[in-house]
Write an enzyme that holds these catalytic residues in place. Structure first.
Site, PDB file in Angstrom:
ATOM      1  N   ARG A  28      73.426  40.920  31.002  1.00  0.00           N
ATOM      2  CA  ARG A  28      73.931  39.372  31.126  1.00  0.00           C
ATOM      3  C   ARG A  28      74.014  38.615  30.055  1.00  0.00           C
ATOM      4  NH1 ARG A  28      68.965  39.759  29.022  1.00  0.00           N
ATOM      5  NH2 ARG A  28      68.196  36.926  28.413  1.00  0.00           N
ATOM      6  N   CYS A  49      60.651  27.603  -7.751  1.00  0.00           N
ATOM      7  CA  CYS A  49      59.888  28.494  -6.441  1.00  0.00           C
ATOM      8  C   CYS A  49      58.483  28.918  -7.136  1.00  0.00           C
ATOM      9  CB  CYS A  49      60.285  30.235  -6.102  1.00  0.00           C
ATOM     10  SG  CYS A  49      59.357  31.205  -5.771  1.00  0.00           S
ATOM     11  N   CYS A  52      56.771  32.427  -8.491  1.00  0.00           N
ATOM     12  CA  CYS A  52      57.524  33.451  -9.514  1.00  0.00           C
ATOM     13  C   CYS A  52      57.493  33.465 -10.265  1.00  0.00           C
ATOM     14  CB  CYS A  52      59.308  32.422  -9.751  1.00  0.00           C
ATOM     15  SG  CYS A  52      60.709  33.422  -8.921  1.00  0.00           S
ATOM     16  N   ASN A  74      45.233  31.063  -2.200  1.00  0.00           N
ATOM     17  CA  ASN A  74      46.225  30.228  -1.122  1.00  0.00           C
ATOM     18  C   ASN A  74      45.865  28.111  -2.145  1.00  0.00           C
ATOM     19  OD1 ASN A  74      48.287  28.667   0.914  1.00  0.00           O
ATOM     20  ND2 ASN A  74      47.521  30.816   1.572  1.00  0.00           N
ATOM     21  N   HIS A 114      62.343  37.464  -7.299  1.00  0.00           N
ATOM     22  CA  HIS A 114      62.704  36.612  -6.702  1.00  0.00           C
ATOM     23  C   HIS A 114      63.680  37.037  -5.510  1.00  0.00           C
ATOM     24  CE1 HIS A 114      62.412  32.519  -5.105  1.00  0.00           C
ATOM     25  NE2 HIS A 114      63.968  32.772  -4.350  1.00  0.00           N
ATOM     26  N   ASN A 152      54.866  37.330   6.609  1.00  0.00           N
ATOM     27  CA  ASN A 152      55.548  36.854   7.703  1.00  0.00           C
ATOM     28  C   ASN A 152      57.130  36.490   6.980  1.00  0.00           C
ATOM     29  OD1 ASN A 152      53.982  36.144   9.588  1.00  0.00           O
ATOM     30  ND2 ASN A 152      53.681  34.551   8.337  1.00  0.00           N
ATOM     31  N   CYS A 159      58.410  31.422   7.843  1.00  0.00           N
ATOM     32  CA  CYS A 159      58.219  31.778   6.209  1.00  0.00           C
ATOM     33  C   CYS A 159      58.729  30.477   5.540  1.00  0.00           C
ATOM     34  CB  CYS A 159      58.457  33.182   5.661  1.00  0.00           C
ATOM     35  SG  CYS A 159      58.310  33.842   3.711  1.00  0.00           S
ATOM     36  N   SER A 160      58.186  30.217   4.598  1.00  0.00           N
ATOM     37  CA  SER A 160      58.654  28.747   3.721  1.00  0.00           C
ATOM     38  C   SER A 160      58.857  29.130   2.381  1.00  0.00           C
ATOM     39  CB  SER A 160      57.275  27.558   3.844  1.00  0.00           C
ATOM     40  OG  SER A 160      56.423  28.300   3.148  1.00  0.00           O
ATOM     41  N   HIS A 163      60.541  34.302  -1.769  1.00  0.00           N
ATOM     42  CA  HIS A 163      60.181  35.416  -2.808  1.00  0.00           C
ATOM     43  C   HIS A 163      59.362  36.045  -1.994  1.00  0.00           C
ATOM     44  CE1 HIS A 163      59.308  35.775  -6.964  1.00  0.00           C
ATOM     45  NE2 HIS A 163      58.435  36.727  -5.752  1.00  0.00           N
ATOM     46  N   HIS A 165      56.364  37.813  -0.436  1.00  0.00           N
ATOM     47  CA  HIS A 165      54.969  37.841  -0.211  1.00  0.00           C
ATOM     48  C   HIS A 165      54.667  38.532   0.875  1.00  0.00           C
ATOM     49  CE1 HIS A 165      56.393  34.209   1.059  1.00  0.00           C
ATOM     50  NE2 HIS A 165      54.995  33.862   1.477  1.00  0.00           N
ATOM     51  N   GLN A 167      50.046  37.778   2.691  1.00  0.00           N
ATOM     52  CA  GLN A 167      48.904  36.596   3.110  1.00  0.00           C
ATOM     53  C   GLN A 167      47.717  37.604   3.537  1.00  0.00           C
ATOM     54  OE1 GLN A 167      48.858  33.226   3.940  1.00  0.00           O
ATOM     55  NE2 GLN A 167      50.986  33.288   4.355  1.00  0.00           N
ATOM     56  N   HIS A 280      45.410  46.638  11.619  1.00  0.00           N
ATOM     57  CA  HIS A 280      44.407  46.339  11.751  1.00  0.00           C
ATOM     58  C   HIS A 280      44.113  47.504  11.353  1.00  0.00           C
ATOM     59  CE1 HIS A 280      46.294  43.535  15.281  1.00  0.00           C
ATOM     60  NE2 HIS A 280      46.176  43.405  14.403  1.00  0.00           N
ATOM     61  N   HIS A 295      46.766  50.919  11.724  1.00  0.00           N
ATOM     62  CA  HIS A 295      47.742  50.515  12.192  1.00  0.00           C
ATOM     63  C   HIS A 295      48.194  49.720  11.699  1.00  0.00           C
ATOM     64  CE1 HIS A 295      44.913  49.206  15.580  1.00  0.00           C
ATOM     65  NE2 HIS A 295      45.553  48.953  15.698  1.00  0.00           N
ATOM     66  N   TYR A 315      58.595  32.932  31.441  1.00  0.00           N
ATOM     67  CA  TYR A 315      57.818  33.772  32.080  1.00  0.00           C
ATOM     68  C   TYR A 315      57.282  33.985  31.082  1.00  0.00           C
ATOM     69  CZ  TYR A 315      56.323  37.392  34.898  1.00  0.00           C
ATOM     70  OH  TYR A 315      55.949  38.683  35.839  1.00  0.00           O
ATOM     71  N   GLU A 316      56.718  34.284  30.051  1.00  0.00           N
ATOM     72  CA  GLU A 316      56.458  35.472  28.356  1.00  0.00           C
ATOM     73  C   GLU A 316      55.074  34.266  28.279  1.00  0.00           C
ATOM     74  OE1 GLU A 316      60.740  36.587  27.383  1.00  0.00           O
ATOM     75  OE2 GLU A 316      59.828  34.376  28.389  1.00  0.00           O
TER      76      GLU A 316
END
Length: 346
Positions: A28, A49, A52, A74, A114, A152, A159-160, A163, A165, A167, A280, A295, A315-316
């Site tokens: 499509r 940053c 850094c 954090n 970085h 992320n 992701c902000s 660099h 990284h 968590q 996990h 995994h 739909y999702e």
């Protein structure tokens, strides 16, 4: 098992969720939104940053001049070590259920550089990341039932900071995903007398159509039930139930698998490929965790190019996941990428 090049549904045995697969929709026309291209010309050290080496963070603490990995609590953690005091919840209210949540949130800097994401790190540098994941997992699993190690990558994934990284969040309660996977893996073991992911690994190795990478201790596949276009699962081939059990050989093998997989991702569209990934592990409060297998899930959002993202909407959100690219086709695309990172030439 043959490719399913017709509309059908597939079930995720780990969660019980279903995904609608519609391969005919790949042709499509696309008139949807596009994302901005990633920026690849970052400096090795960025003065502003907060991740850094030597730089100040928002709490006015200064990072050490670290050479490999660096872990800190954090500064804006979603969990606190102690729950709020003086709050009352009604445990029997069927409409307004709530309970306390306490835990710890840590940030793991993968490298002092970085401008180097995971696929651009050397095996020695990735080894340091894996060792850091393990040592922090072991420390937190001794205090909390559920430990999530995740990353992320990319602004499109929220992701902000570019660099490199990830968590680690740890808490007493079992998260929704872990609870579902625990329930379904245990149910499978009771019904069939074997380990779900061990059986799955063996089937995927036999069939090969969804295998992306395999080495002595790890298998990377586009899972049969994948919802995201280039979703993959990285599974231990050995009887490993949580991150703390990995020996040195298994960790070294994991570093090679991580580097190979993330290079595959970057080479699909010659860009820094965004994703959310997470490990996990078996909850640490189980009397018997033999139904578990360690995994990791990789959920990348890109669909057709660096600028075209898969959106989980309509739909999702209101029915169930839907995908156009079959898992078998996605695996074929990943396998066909060059083994050398695109920035380093062919």
């Amino acid at each position: 098992m043959n490719d399913f090049e017709f509309t059908h549904r597939r079930q995720n045995p780990l969660t019980g969720d279903w995904v609608l697969v519609s391969p005919h929709r790949n042709n499509r026309p696309w008139l949807g939104a596009t994302e901005e291209s990633s920026v690849d010309d970052l400096a090795e050290h960025e003065a502003t940053c907060p991740l850094c080496p030597g730089n100040a963070r928002v709490n006015n603490e200064y990072n050490p001049d670290y050479q490999n990995t660096f872990v800190f609590v954090n500064d804006f953690g979603a969990l606190l070590t102690e729950s709020a005091k003086g709050q009352d919840f009604e445990p029997n209210d069927p409409l307004f259920k709530a309970n306390f949540a306490n835990g710890e949130c840590r940030v793991v800097c993968f490298s002092p550089k970085h401008n180097k994401s995971l696929p651009e790190l050397s095996i020695t540098e990735i080894n340091a990341v894996v060792d850091t994941w393990q040592s922090n997992y072991v420390a937190l699993a001794s205090k909390y039932s559920c430990v999530h190690v995740f990353e992320n990558k990319g602004a499109v994934m929220g992701c902000s900071q570019p660099h490199p990284h990830g968590q680690i969040w740890a808490h007493d309660h079992l998260s929704t995903e872990i609870l579902l996977e625990n329930t379904n893996q245990l149910s499978y073991q009771k019904q069939y007398g074997s380990n779900l992911l061990n059986d799955y690994v063996n089937r995927e190795i036999d069939e090969q159509s969804r295998v992306v990478i395999e080495n002595a201790h790890w298998l990377v596949v586009v899972p049969f039930w994948a919802a995201w276009p280039f979703e993959t699962m990285l599974v231990a081939k050995d009887d490993i139930r949580h991150f703390g059990q990995l020996n040195q050989e298994q960790k070294s093998s994991l570093s090679f698998a991580l580097q190979a997989l993330t290079i595959c991702y970057d080479n699909i569209f010659n860009c820094s490929f965004p994703y959310s990934m997470g490990w996990h592990s078996a909850p640490s409060n189980l009397d018997d965790d033999s139904h578990w297998r360690l995994h990791a899930h990789f959920y990348p959002p890109l669909l057709r190019s660096e600028s075209v993202k898969k959106h989980m909407v309509g739909y999702e959100m209101l029915a169930e996941s839907q995908r156009d690219l079959s898992a078998e086709t996605a695996a074929k695309i990943l396998r066909s990428t060059a083994p050398t990172h695109y920035k380093h030439g062919k």
